[in-house]
Design a protein around this motif. Structure first.
Motif: not given
Length: 144
Positions: A131-132, A134-135, A137-139, A141-144
């Motif tokens: 999960s860390e 994934e956070l 990766r989201s940051a 990509r700048e997408r949730p």
């Protein structure tokens, strides 16, 4: 700079927890493999002792100038040695169990229980580390 990404938040603690559970899995597997070996004494790593060391390291980091960043340094004991960011574990011989006629103090049920508990802790640490990432990766990509 990239090291700062991986030394942030819970990642260092999760990394050390995974290293510990991997080393304990190896020790417990060694005990199972030698279940019928005469004069064999099982070895193990104490999870409570490691959790206490990890908690102390987290508390020391929280009291530092940068409470959520930076290295997480464990104090060396007979069981855990850390140098240059590398953890080494020394399993200790246990004194519990019934001493059989072949002078082996095996306890398969207790060993299997320890193996199951260790596996649960390992899988939980993997899920939290996932999960860390994934956070991150989201940051990126700048997408949730």
């Amino acid at each position: 700079m990239i090291q700062g990404v991986f030394d942030h938040g819970a990642m260092p603690a999760l990394e050390r927890m995974l290293t510990f559970t991997s080393a304990r899995q190896k020790a417990l597997s060694h005990n199972i493999a030698n279940l019928s070996t005469p004069n064999f004494r099982p070895v193990d790593l104490d999870p409570e002792l490691f959790q206490h060391q990890l908690g102390d390291a987290i508390d020391r980091r929280r009291q530092s100038r940068r409470p959520v960043d930076g290295d997480l340094q464990l104090r060396n004991t007979r069981q855990v040695q850390e140098s240059d960011g590398t953890l080494a574990f020394t399993p200790q011989k246990g004194g519990e169990g019934i001493l059989y006629h072949d002078r082996n103090n095996r306890d398969l049920e207790r060993t299997m229980q320890s193996l199951a508990e260790n596996t649960l802790v390992h899988n939980t640490a993997i899920d939290l580390l996932r999960s860390e990432f994934e956070l991150l990766r989201s940051a990126i990509r700048e997408r949730p």
